[in-house]
Design an enzyme around this catalytic site. Structure first.
Site, PDB file in Angstrom:
ATOM      1  N   ASP A 634     -40.887 -84.961  81.174  1.00 33.38           N
ATOM      2  CA  ASP A 634     -41.164 -83.518  81.101  1.00 33.38           C
ATOM      3  C   ASP A 634     -41.977 -83.134  82.329  1.00 33.38           C
ATOM      4  O   ASP A 634     -42.912 -83.853  82.719  1.00 33.38           O
ATOM      5  CB  ASP A 634     -41.951 -83.191  79.831  1.00 33.38           C
ATOM      6  CG  ASP A 634     -42.226 -81.706  79.697  1.00 33.38           C
ATOM      7  OD1 ASP A 634     -41.332 -80.995  79.211  1.00 33.38           O
ATOM      8  OD2 ASP A 634     -43.324 -81.278  80.112  1.00 33.38           O
ATOM      9  N   ASN A 642     -43.329 -71.016  86.345  1.00 29.85           N
ATOM     10  CA  ASN A 642     -42.526 -69.822  86.068  1.00 29.85           C
ATOM     11  C   ASN A 642     -43.392 -68.572  86.092  1.00 29.85           C
ATOM     12  O   ASN A 642     -42.976 -67.525  86.608  1.00 29.85           O
ATOM     13  CB  ASN A 642     -41.847 -69.952  84.705  1.00 29.85           C
ATOM     14  CG  ASN A 642     -40.612 -70.843  84.788  1.00 29.85           C
ATOM     15  OD1 ASN A 642     -40.011 -70.960  85.850  1.00 29.85           O
ATOM     16  ND2 ASN A 642     -40.239 -71.450  83.659  1.00 29.85           N
ATOM     17  N   HIS A 647     -38.959 -67.208  87.637  1.00 28.99           N
ATOM     18  CA  HIS A 647     -37.962 -68.139  87.092  1.00 28.99           C
ATOM     19  C   HIS A 647     -37.022 -68.696  88.165  1.00 28.99           C
ATOM     20  O   HIS A 647     -36.509 -69.806  88.018  1.00 28.99           O
ATOM     21  CB  HIS A 647     -37.150 -67.424  86.003  1.00 28.99           C
ATOM     22  CG  HIS A 647     -37.945 -67.206  84.751  1.00 28.99           C
ATOM     23  ND1 HIS A 647     -38.237 -68.191  83.838  1.00 28.99           N
ATOM     24  CD2 HIS A 647     -38.561 -66.070  84.260  1.00 28.99           C
ATOM     25  CE1 HIS A 647     -38.961 -67.713  82.847  1.00 28.99           C
ATOM     26  NE2 HIS A 647     -39.198 -66.408  83.080  1.00 28.99           N
ATOM     27  N   ASP A 651     -36.186 -72.502  88.543  1.00 29.05           N
ATOM     28  CA  ASP A 651     -34.831 -73.090  88.566  1.00 29.05           C
ATOM     29  C   ASP A 651     -34.647 -74.004  89.779  1.00 29.05           C
ATOM     30  O   ASP A 651     -34.035 -75.087  89.686  1.00 29.05           O
ATOM     31  CB  ASP A 651     -33.779 -71.981  88.606  1.00 29.05           C
ATOM     32  CG  ASP A 651     -33.715 -71.203  87.289  1.00 29.05           C
ATOM     33  OD1 ASP A 651     -34.269 -71.696  86.296  1.00 29.05           O
ATOM     34  OD2 ASP A 651     -33.097 -70.115  87.275  1.00 29.05           O
ATOM     35  N   GLU A 677     -37.476 -77.959  80.489  1.00 31.44           N
ATOM     36  CA  GLU A 677     -37.908 -78.759  81.617  1.00 31.44           C
ATOM     37  C   GLU A 677     -37.896 -80.253  81.287  1.00 31.44           C
ATOM     38  O   GLU A 677     -38.500 -81.045  81.999  1.00 31.44           O
ATOM     39  CB  GLU A 677     -39.307 -78.341  82.076  1.00 31.44           C
ATOM     40  CG  GLU A 677     -40.422 -78.613  81.076  1.00 31.44           C
ATOM     41  CD  GLU A 677     -40.644 -77.450  80.099  1.00 31.44           C
ATOM     42  OE1 GLU A 677     -41.736 -77.309  79.581  1.00 31.44           O
ATOM     43  OE2 GLU A 677     -39.687 -76.664  79.885  1.00 31.44           O
TER      44      GLU A 677
END
Length: 756
Positions: A634, A642, A647, A651, A677
């Site tokens: 993770d 974010n 975002h 990404d 994630e």
């Protein structure tokens, strides 16, 4: 006279006369050889006798001169004796010479005085020796030449102490002439020889009676000759093909044999005996020979003449007999052959007319002389229209395959007439009356005169290939369509590309020149494991076809997928010569499949595909008792990224981390986005330790990477491994718990499952 030549008696008469003439000729030839050989044998025998007498005469002259030398002086010194012997050159002048010597008469009362005198000359060991008889009158060897180690054995030997020598000495004194002894065994070695003794008297005049001669004896001069060297020297110095034996006496007894020039000859074809008086001793000479003429195989000429004459007579008689009986047979044979020739001509003409190929015969002027039914049917004309017409006539429209017209000179029959060469497999189209063209494969064979000096005509044959040509053109069109639309390649047994279709070139981006000579490695994609190719070759080498999907790489680096069928190729002897691969482009299908199993953002496997692979790897581990591990990771503080950057930056960070994961695992490992994630790594054949090491490696790589927008970023890892009777949820639960502990320990950390 004509009846005589045809008479059955004539062959037998010829044979009888031939046999008679052959026998007479052979008999006369053999008689001439026998008489000539006998004359040559007798002449050679006389020649040998004369040579023996001549050589002994030389010896007699020498010993007589030696006796005169001794007699000329009251006391010959040893030095004078040596000079005389040296001047005589005895070794060169006499054949078989062994020794010459002088033995004075010594009475028994004079023996001691004689020995002392000789010792005074320097021979301190001199002693008179005797062999058999102790005689009152001794003849000890006093002077001897040559005085070699071999001859020294005879020095002082009493010649009168041995019977043969003693008898010869008394014979010499009795005859008052040089006299030969009988055969003796030489004292010095084991060879045979004989002596020649010459007497010396005390008085100048030779006493008249035998008794006075013996009383008046002073000494004896002797010459010792070796029989083998003497007679062998006579043969060596003269080319004589007659051998001989010499016997001491008048009877051919073995113990009397002096010499044998050819002891191996026992049954001689030519033989004669001759008794000679040799200076008081009789010698019997046996002449012998197997042949005396140098004729070799010519000796068999009479026999050969007889055989040749008999054979020739038989052949001549048989030939005359055959001539007499072949005339009528020849007439019958000629009649039969004429009949057969007529039948053969009819058969050939029938074959000519019924042949499926069209046949025409054209003379050197181009006029058609003959044609068969097939030619008439193909050209849609009858015989009257063809025979007598000229093939150079422009009405016969003849074209090439490309539609251009044949010139008159290039037509096969005209070219064969002009060049004298065979024209083979010429394809031409001939226009018929109805305007249609018939396509024919034509051959033209020039026919020569009997002496091959000129071409008299041409035999032209042609077969209808109209339907074949049509099928061939259609097949070529089909092959062209396949070449442009089907991905095909051929290789040899080593996998080297030998042929490639245009469709293959088009999809791969390579030209035929670039593909041919290379292996298919030129289009191999790195994602395809080596195990697939090993499996494929294992199946192909068993002679079985292989079917499968392969990911390939174009020349420009782009990817395409094909479904391939590869089959072994064999020649007519069933020997493997290579492989053919037929492929179908399934790139669009594979792209659709890829979209259904991948995460659109990261390009990794999606949750659905991960579940499928998880279940499969777990099943394999259970069934084969293999190791299997998973890593759950993770991204630390991803929500803050974010919130801070938006975002889109989040990404981008997910894509960069996905790239790190994908490029640092094995081909058999699976990497996917588990959610948000979180990422999941499936590691078949890996135990907990190996999985932990990989997790630590990935953690370090992520920590060391400077990301595009956020700079540095970290991730936390949880690792679990398969245990017996595990399910997917069990392994995920243990990995998730380990991940939670890693987060609790300050993030950027790797934790493994707790022991069970």
């Amino acid at each position: 006279m004509g009846r005589f030549w045809h008479s059955s008696i004539l062959p037998w008469l010829v044979i009888i006369v031939g046999l008679l003439l052959s026998t007479i000729t052979a008999w006369k030839s053999n008689q001439w050889i026998t008489e000539t050989e006998q004359i040559r044998f007798e002449n050679a025998s006389m020649h040998i006798q004369s040579l023996i007498k001549k050589e002994l005469s030389i010896s007699i002259q020498l010993i007589s001169s030696t006796a005169a030398f001794i007699k000329s002086s009251a006391d010959v010194t040893r030095e004078e004796w040596q000079q005389f012997a040296t001047a005589a050159n005895l070794n060169q002048e006499l054949l078989g010479f062994r020794a010459i010597g002088y033995a004075p008469l010594v009475r028994d009362t004079e023996r001691t005085a004689h020995e002392n005198n000789i010792r005074k000359d320097g021979f301190s060991d001199y002693t008179v020796t005797q062999k058999e008889i102790l005689s009152q009158n001794m003849f000890p060897v006093t002077y001897l030449e040559p005085l070699t180690e071999l001859n020294k054995k005879a020095f002082g030997f009493d010649l009168a102490s041995e019977e043969i020598r003693r008898n010869a000495i008394y014979d010499a004194f009795s005859r008052a002439k040089p006299t030969l002894s009988h055969k003796v065994e030489l004292v010095t070695d084991e060879s045979n020889g004989f002596f020649i003794f010459s007497p010396i008297y005390q008085s100048i005049e030779i006493p008249s009676t035998i008794e006075d001669r013996l009383k008046n004896a002073k000494g004896i001069v002797y010459l010792l000759l070796d029989t083998k060297k003497l007679f062998q020297g006579i043969l060596d110095s003269n080319y004589i093909k007659v051998d001989f034996e010499i016997y001491d006496g008048n009877t051919p007894l073995l113990e009397n044999k002096l010499y044998d020039s050819a002891s191996h000859i026992h049954n001689s074809r030519l033989s004669s005996y001759q008794l000679l008086d040799m200076y008081g001793k009789p010698w019997l000479i046996h002449f012998k020979a197997i042949e005396v003429l140098d004729i070799g195989l010519n000796r068999y000429i009479p026999f050969i003449q007889l055989c040749v004459g008999v054979i020739f007579s038989m052949i001549l008689g048989a030939w005359i007999y055959a001539l007499q009986h072949t005339r009528q047979k020849a007439y019958r044979l000629a009649e039969e052959k004429t009949k057969q020739l007529s039948q053969s001509e009819t058969a050939i003409r029938s074959i000519f007319q019924t042949m499926q190929e069209g046949i025409v015969v054209i003379n050197k002027d181009g006029t058609i002389l003959e044609c068969n039914l097939a030619a008439q049917e193909m050209l849609q004309v009858n015989a009257s229209e063809l025979i007598g017409s000229v093939n150079r006539n422009p009405k016969w429209n003849v074209i090439h395959e490309d539609g251009t017209a044949f010139s008159i000179e290039d037509r096969p029959s005209c070219k064969a007439l002009r060049t004298g060469e065979i024209q083979s497999n010429i394809i031409m189209g001939i226009e018929r009356k109805d305007g249609s063209f018939i396509w024919v494969n034509t051959n033209a064979q020039p026919l020569f005169s009997d002496d091959f000096s000129e071409i008299t005509s041409v035999l032209a044959t042609f077969s209808d290939i109209t339907a074949y040509r049509k099928s061939k053109l259609e097949l070529e069109r089909y092959l062209e369509i396949i070449d442009h639309n089907v991905i095909i390649s051929n290789t040899d047994i080593n996998g080297i590309i030998t042929e490639a279709s245009e469709a293959f070139c088009k999809i791969s981006g390579y030209s035929k020149e670039e593909l041919i000579g290379e292996k298919h490695n030129i289009i191999r994609h790195i994602d395809i494991p080596s195990s697939l190719y090993k499996s494929m070759w294992s199946i192909l080498k068993k002679g079985l076809p292989w079917t499968g999907e392969i990911k390939n790489k174009r020349k420009d680096g782009s990817v395409y997928w094909v479904e391939a069928i590869i089959t072994p190729q064999y020649d007519e002897k069933k020997s493997l010569i290579g492989y053919m691969a037929i492929r179908h482009n399934i790139t669009d299908k594979k792209r659709a499949e890829e979209l259904s199993i991948t995460d659109r953002l990261t390009g990794l496997y999606n949750r659905l595909k991960l579940d499928e692979l998880f279940a499969y790897n777990l099943h394999v581990a259970k069934r084969h008792h293999l190791t299997f591990s998973i890593i759950l990771l993770d991204i630390d503080n991803f929500k803050l990224v974010n919130d801070t950057y938006g975002h889109q930056v989040g990404d981008s960070l997910l894509q960069e981390i996905a790239h790190i994961l994908k490029t640092n695992v094995r081909l058999e490992d699976a990497v996917g986005r588990w959610g948000g994630e979180e990422f999941l790594l499936l590691l078949p054949s890996s135990d907990l330790t190996s999985a932990t090491m990989l997790a630590e490696k990935l953690r370090g790589l992520i920590e060391a990477t400077v990301f595009l927008y956020v700079g540095h970023c970290t991730a936390s890892f949880g690792v679990s491994s398969y245990h017996e009777k595990d399910h997917e949820k069990d392994m995920i639960a243990r990995a998730d718990a380990a991940l939670y502990r890693a987060k609790s320990n300050g993030r950027n950390w790797v934790e493994t499952e707790l022991p069970l």
